[in-house]
Write a protein that holds these residues in place. Structure first.
Motif, PDB file in Angstrom:
ATOM      1  N   THR A  46     -10.559   3.606  -4.817  1.00  0.00           N
ATOM      2  CA  THR A  46      -9.251   4.061  -5.295  1.00  0.00           C
ATOM      3  C   THR A  46      -8.863   3.321  -6.561  1.00  0.00           C
ATOM      4  O   THR A  46      -8.403   3.926  -7.535  1.00  0.00           O
ATOM      5  CB  THR A  46      -8.185   3.813  -4.210  1.00  0.00           C
ATOM      6  OG1 THR A  46      -8.644   4.359  -2.995  1.00  0.00           O
ATOM      7  CG2 THR A  46      -6.878   4.448  -4.598  1.00  0.00           C
ATOM      8  N   THR A  57      -4.237  -5.204  -2.702  1.00  0.00           N
ATOM      9  CA  THR A  57      -5.574  -5.799  -2.577  1.00  0.00           C
ATOM     10  C   THR A  57      -5.473  -7.282  -2.235  1.00  0.00           C
ATOM     11  O   THR A  57      -6.191  -7.776  -1.365  1.00  0.00           O
ATOM     12  CB  THR A  57      -6.346  -5.621  -3.901  1.00  0.00           C
ATOM     13  OG1 THR A  57      -6.246  -4.262  -4.306  1.00  0.00           O
ATOM     14  CG2 THR A  57      -7.798  -6.004  -3.730  1.00  0.00           C
ATOM     15  N   GLY A  98       0.825  -1.211   0.000  1.00  0.00           N
ATOM     16  CA  GLY A  98       0.000   0.000   0.000  1.00  0.00           C
ATOM     17  C   GLY A  98       0.855   1.254   0.000  1.00  0.00           C
ATOM     18  O   GLY A  98       0.606   2.194  -0.763  1.00  0.00           O
ATOM     19  N   ASN A 101     -13.083   0.572   4.861  1.00  0.00           N
ATOM     20  CA  ASN A 101     -11.782   0.854   4.273  1.00  0.00           C
ATOM     21  C   ASN A 101     -11.549  -0.003   3.040  1.00  0.00           C
ATOM     22  O   ASN A 101     -10.869   0.420   2.100  1.00  0.00           O
ATOM     23  CB  ASN A 101     -10.677   0.613   5.306  1.00  0.00           C
ATOM     24  CG  ASN A 101      -9.606   1.684   5.220  1.00  0.00           C
ATOM     25  OD1 ASN A 101      -9.759   2.621   4.445  1.00  0.00           O
ATOM     26  ND2 ASN A 101      -8.561   1.543   5.988  1.00  0.00           N
ATOM     27  N   HIS A 134      -9.060   6.758   3.476  1.00  0.00           N
ATOM     28  CA  HIS A 134      -8.358   5.475   3.562  1.00  0.00           C
ATOM     29  C   HIS A 134      -7.290   5.517   4.658  1.00  0.00           C
ATOM     30  O   HIS A 134      -7.253   4.648   5.539  1.00  0.00           O
ATOM     31  CB  HIS A 134      -7.703   5.211   2.204  1.00  0.00           C
ATOM     32  CG  HIS A 134      -7.335   3.778   1.953  1.00  0.00           C
ATOM     33  ND1 HIS A 134      -8.263   2.778   1.865  1.00  0.00           N
ATOM     34  CD2 HIS A 134      -6.133   3.180   1.753  1.00  0.00           C
ATOM     35  CE1 HIS A 134      -7.654   1.625   1.617  1.00  0.00           C
ATOM     36  NE2 HIS A 134      -6.353   1.848   1.549  1.00  0.00           N
ATOM     37  N   GLY A 176     -10.735   1.525  -0.579  1.00  0.00           N
ATOM     38  CA  GLY A 176      -9.660   1.008  -1.425  1.00  0.00           C
ATOM     39  C   GLY A 176     -10.172   0.623  -2.800  1.00  0.00           C
ATOM     40  O   GLY A 176      -9.517   0.885  -3.813  1.00  0.00           O
ATOM     41  N   ILE A 188      -1.314  -1.627  -6.430  1.00  0.00           N
ATOM     42  CA  ILE A 188      -2.657  -1.641  -5.852  1.00  0.00           C
ATOM     43  C   ILE A 188      -3.223  -3.060  -5.891  1.00  0.00           C
ATOM     44  O   ILE A 188      -3.836  -3.536  -4.927  1.00  0.00           O
ATOM     45  CB  ILE A 188      -3.586  -0.654  -6.591  1.00  0.00           C
ATOM     46  CG1 ILE A 188      -3.199   0.777  -6.257  1.00  0.00           C
ATOM     47  CG2 ILE A 188      -5.038  -0.890  -6.188  1.00  0.00           C
ATOM     48  CD1 ILE A 188      -4.062   1.809  -6.927  1.00  0.00           C
TER      49      ILE A 188
END
Lengths: 154, 216
Positions: free
Chosen positions: B125, B102, B38, B118, B203, B122, B98
């Protein structure tokens, strides 16, 4: 369940890491100053002066219709279409005014066709179809002592 | 000297207290490097933001001048080729990180309560980054960009019922044209970044409040 690392004896390491983070941020900030010349206005480079290149004598000009002329000048190759609509010679650049593809003369339909997005131009370079925003660029030329010259920029 | 400035600023804005935990917060014992994905994604994002701001100094969002200005950035501007490459590659690697992030959150079940929101932030995002990638791809305005956008926007036409409307909305007309370029430029440099910063703010503050989940 969630054991944490807030134990005694880790303060030194924590201080060190926190100093490391701050130091790298400072280095990053100072390093960014090195990028300042990026913002200084750039020079586009001197555009070549217009020069006239002898292509052939004036008797080789098209009496009617369109003639494709390829020639090289100072190691650059050029292509120009010479068209004769009603007795007047027009020198046309083959670069399509839409997105810069090279148009071709289509003698069956009497038009310049762009292979990319279907723009079409008539014999004088006028747009007669497709997405092209402007007519084909006309190039300067001159006839001196029976010789035909085309103006190019190198 | 710097300490004094920091103290004066803190007396004015009192930002230190709520952000005290930034460098000294409690973390689970079993951390490993997969927890860095992240952060690495955020570094890529910030690189994209900074280089993007720099590119916007020279880029011209018009159908006639866009490609020319990109060539100028590459060939005439001091270090312009580097900035443009950084922008392109940081954006590409951003998406990769990303995805890794994930997967890490999924494998460690870190999306479970109380962190459901959250996970959603994400996901937003990711959607915003993909949208930014798609809109940014058109901006060089070369053949690849043009046709990629023709294909990409026409996919919107397969939505049942409102398909044609969606395509018109995306392209700003029936064809991909100058209006599409300006539309995508606006999305790429204004709309998407604004929402990105809002979502990322949420986030990170949720991470700060809830802490990092305790691992497997």
């Amino acid at each position: 369940m969630l054991r944490t690392q807030r134990n005694k004896g880790h303060e030194g390491r924590r201080d060190f890491l926190s100093a490391l983070v701050k130091a790298s941020l400072a280095v990053l900030g100072l390093g960014g100053l090195a990028g300042l010349p990026y913002f200084y206005p750039f020079s586009t480079g001197k555009e070549g002066a217009l020069e006239f290149v002898r292509v052939f004598d004036e008797y080789s000009l098209p009496r009617r219709g369109v003639k494709k002329v390829d020639f090289t000048f100072r190691d650059q190759s050029f292509r120009v279409y010479l068209s004769n609509a009603n007795g007047k010679i027009i020198a046309l650049s083959p670069t399509c005014t839409h997105l810069g593809c090279q148009v071709r003369w289509n003698p069956f339909k009497n038009e310049f066709d762009c292979p990319c997005h279907g723009s079409a131009f008539d014999i004088t370079g006028k747009v007669i179809g497709g997405p092209a925003p402007r007519p084909l660029t006309r190039l300067p030329y001159k006839i001196v002592n029976g010789d035909f010259y085309i103006g190019v920029r190198t | 000297m710097i300490d004094l400035i920091v103290r004066v600023l803190d007396r004015l804005f009192r930002l230190r207290e709520p952000h005290k935990g930034f460098l000294s917060r409690s973390v689970p014992v079993k951390l490993n490097f997969s927890y860095c994905f992240g952060g690495m994604a955020f570094v890529c994002f910030m690189t994209s933001v900074v280089t993007g701001l720099m590119l916007s100094v020279y880029y011209v969002p018009s159908a006639t001048d866009a490609y020319k200005s990109v060539l100028e950035i590459n060939n005439a501007v001091w270090g312009g080729w580097l900035i443009r490459s950084l922008h392109k590659w940081s954006a590409t690697i951003l998406i990769i990180f990303i995805v890794f992030h994930t997967v890490r959150v999924f494998v460690y079940k870190a999306y479970r309560p109380p962190r459901e929101l959250n996970w959603i932030a994400g996901s937003l995002t990711l959607v915003l980054v993909l949208a930014s990638g798609f809109t940014g791809y058109l901006l060089p305005w070369d053949q690849k960009a043009y046709w990629a956008t023709v294909v990409g926007t026409s996919m919107g036409g397969t939505v049942p019922g409102i398909g044609p409307f969606v395509v018109m909305l995306l392209r700003g007309g029936a064809e991909v044209q100058g209006a599409t370029l300006i539309r995508f430029y606006s999305l790429h440099v204004l709309w998407i970044p604004v929402f990105m910063f809002m979502v990322l703010w949420a986030h990170f503050h949720m991470v700060k409040r809830q802490g990092i989940s305790g691992g497997l």
